[in-house]
Design an enzyme around this catalytic site. Structure first.
Site, PDB file in Angstrom:
ATOM      1  NE  ARG A   1       9.991 -44.366  19.796  1.00  0.00           N
ATOM      2  CZ  ARG A   1       9.086 -44.794  18.915  1.00  0.00           C
ATOM      3  NH1 ARG A   1       8.707 -44.022  17.911  1.00  0.00           N
ATOM      4  NH2 ARG A   1       8.556 -45.990  19.037  1.00  0.00           N
TER       5      ARG A   1
ATOM      6  CG  HIS B   1       4.571 -50.488  20.698  1.00  0.00           C
ATOM      7  ND1 HIS B   1       4.756 -50.653  19.346  1.00  0.00           N
ATOM      8  CD2 HIS B   1       3.240 -50.597  20.923  1.00  0.00           C
ATOM      9  CE1 HIS B   1       3.571 -50.869  18.780  1.00  0.00           C
ATOM     10  NE2 HIS B   1       2.641 -50.840  19.713  1.00  0.00           N
TER      11      HIS B   1
END
Ligand code: ADP
Length: 191
Positions: free
Chosen positions: A128, A151
């Protein structure tokens, strides 16, 4: 991998990071989930919605943002419910890559590789942190979830979450057990 990762052509890059640390891929597929499947993927009890809402409230506090202005409420469950709707709509916009990884402390390791939920807070070197710098302030203006590429199952609040998520995405026969090459390596002591 969420639709932003697939659409941006980051599947290989992200998978390579999991393989590089020695996690073994035992399940893998590209799918376009239905809205119902995506809704069921994200937890929906009031306690779980409130946890997501509270996490958002603390992010907002740290960014100096007013949750009432963005969400129209300060209620953690109501905020959690809004995010749940955005998440489900985004995930079902597909395609996504579902993946089961096996290895030592795999849940903890995958979450560490993913980085913090909010890309603006995620450290460089994490998925991320390396591929996004989006902030909830921007996402929420667009009535969208934070696009943070992946996720990753968690087991802190519910130890069974990873297993539940595996069953949600895979049939038992779709998972392939094998011994990865690194496990065959025998250490030879010459001296
Ligand atoms: P994680 O994905 O790191 O486990 P959560 O379970 O708290 O994080 O949240 C699930 C997903 O919801 C996040 O990955 C993110 O895409 C989205 N999300 C969480 N908080 C917000 C927010 N305030 N605004 C928009 N999207 C959010």
């Amino acid at each position: 991998m969420k639709p932003d990762a697939v659409l941006r052509g980051l599947v290989g890059e992200i998978l390579a990071r999991f393989e590089r640390v020695g996690l073994t891929i035992i399940g893998l597929k590209l799918v376009k989930p239905t809205l119902e499947h995506a809704q069921a993927h994200y937890p929906v009890t009031d306690v779980q919605l409130s946890q997501m809402g509270n996490k958002t409230l603390s992010t907002y506090a740290s960014l100096g943002l007013d949750p009432k202005r963005e969400f129209g409420t300060e209620d953690s469950v109501a905020i959690g419910r809004m995010i749940h709707k955005w998440n489900s709509e985004f995930l079902s916009s597909g395609p996504v890559v579902a993946c089961v990884l096996e290895g030592v402390h795999a849940v903890k390791k995958v979450r560490a590789l993913a980085g913090k939920t909010m890309p603006i807070d995620a450290a460089p070197g994490t998925i991320r942190g390396d591929f996004s710098s989006i902030s909830p302030a921007v996402s929420n203006l667009l009535k969208a979830p934070v696009h943070n590429l992946v996720h990753a199952s968690d087991n802190e609040n519910d130890p069974d979450e990873p297993q539940k998520e595996i069953s949600h995405w895979f049939q038992a026969e779709e998972l392939v057990q094998y011994v990865p090459v690194s496990n065959h390596a025998s250490i030879k002591f010459d001296r």
